[in-house]
Scaffold this motif. Sequence first.
Motif, short mmCIF file in Angstrom:
data_model
loop_
_atom_site.label_atom_id
_atom_site.label_comp_id
_atom_site.label_asym_id
_atom_site.label_seq_id
_atom_site.Cartn_x
_atom_site.Cartn_y
_atom_site.Cartn_z
N VAL A 1 1.36 -21.81 -31.34
CA VAL A 1 2.82 -21.89 -31.45
C VAL A 1 3.40 -21.05 -30.32
N GLY A 2 4.20 -21.66 -29.48
CA GLY A 2 4.78 -20.96 -28.34
C GLY A 2 6.26 -21.22 -28.22
N LEU A 3 6.88 -20.50 -27.29
CA LEU A 3 8.29 -20.73 -26.98
C LEU A 3 8.60 -20.18 -25.60
N ASN A 4 9.76 -20.58 -25.06
CA ASN A 4 10.24 -20.10 -23.77
C ASN A 4 11.49 -19.26 -23.97
N VAL A 5 11.64 -18.23 -23.18
CA VAL A 5 12.85 -17.41 -23.22
C VAL A 5 13.08 -16.84 -21.83
N ARG A 6 14.35 -16.72 -21.47
CA ARG A 6 14.66 -16.17 -20.15
C ARG A 6 14.13 -14.74 -20.04
N TRP A 7 13.66 -14.43 -18.86
CA TRP A 7 13.08 -13.12 -18.55
C TRP A 7 13.98 -11.97 -18.97
N ASP A 8 15.31 -12.14 -18.76
CA ASP A 8 16.25 -11.04 -18.96
C ASP A 8 17.03 -11.14 -20.28
N ASN A 9 16.62 -12.01 -21.19
CA ASN A 9 17.32 -12.17 -22.46
C ASN A 9 16.74 -11.21 -23.49
N ALA A 10 17.07 -9.93 -23.33
CA ALA A 10 16.49 -8.89 -24.17
C ALA A 10 16.77 -9.09 -25.66
N PRO A 11 17.99 -9.47 -26.08
CA PRO A 11 18.22 -9.65 -27.52
C PRO A 11 17.32 -10.73 -28.13
N ALA A 12 17.17 -11.86 -27.44
CA ALA A 12 16.33 -12.93 -27.96
C ALA A 12 14.87 -12.51 -27.99
#
Length: 255
Positions: A214-225
Amino acid sequence: MPALTDRDSIRSLLEADSIWSVYALGDLLPALFPHTRWFTPDLTLVLQVHDACILFAHGSASVSEALRHVRWPVHLQIREPALAVVAAHARVTRQKRMWRMGWQGGPLEPGRAGHVRRLTMADLPALQRLYADGEASSEAPDFFYPSMLADGVFSGAFTPEGELAAAAGTHIYAPEEGAAAIGNVYTRRSQRGRGYGRAATGATLAAVAHLPTVGLNVRWDNAPAIHVYESLGFRKHCVFYEALAEAPATTAAPD
């Protein structure tokens, strides 16, 4: 080298790094596999679906060959060495540095914000209105198609008044391949900071947590997420880049 067509051989190469390859594992499904081409020696995927062309690279050695078979523009999901190869052949724009995260297990707490339930096709209009809330700020999910709701797993968190405050779904749901990629996560701007996004994401995760990958993508600088995902048991796996590659001034037609 000739394109690789044997699904078992492709799967074996992808499973060497299943978190990085979680989306590509989903592309082995019977509905998607006919729309793929796989290039060796280290495996580069060209997928043509939903009027879009997507390139995923497991390494960099077969990227140049794969670019000869794309339709421009090409959406990229690649790591830095492969990005350098693409940049030598095409103009790269809309570049975003991302984390691929993988779920490492842990307790799955039920959502505590609002009423949380699985979404169905009857919820499509409400889901589309939710995502439209992010268009002005360029935060709406980039790749959502109604078929993802029909074929995947989506959860919604609702306010006491019955408004859909947040949703989280799957970009890829491939139980046959033991893989799911969580995506299409969005919280209405007026409802942020109240736990709705975490509740919806946790519910979707609980529905796919039985799968090995199970994976996901998140922006490098999206600290809250990133903080929310880490609290649910995800860990950073690797840095990669999402980008758009546009054709050079002259290019041969795809084979």
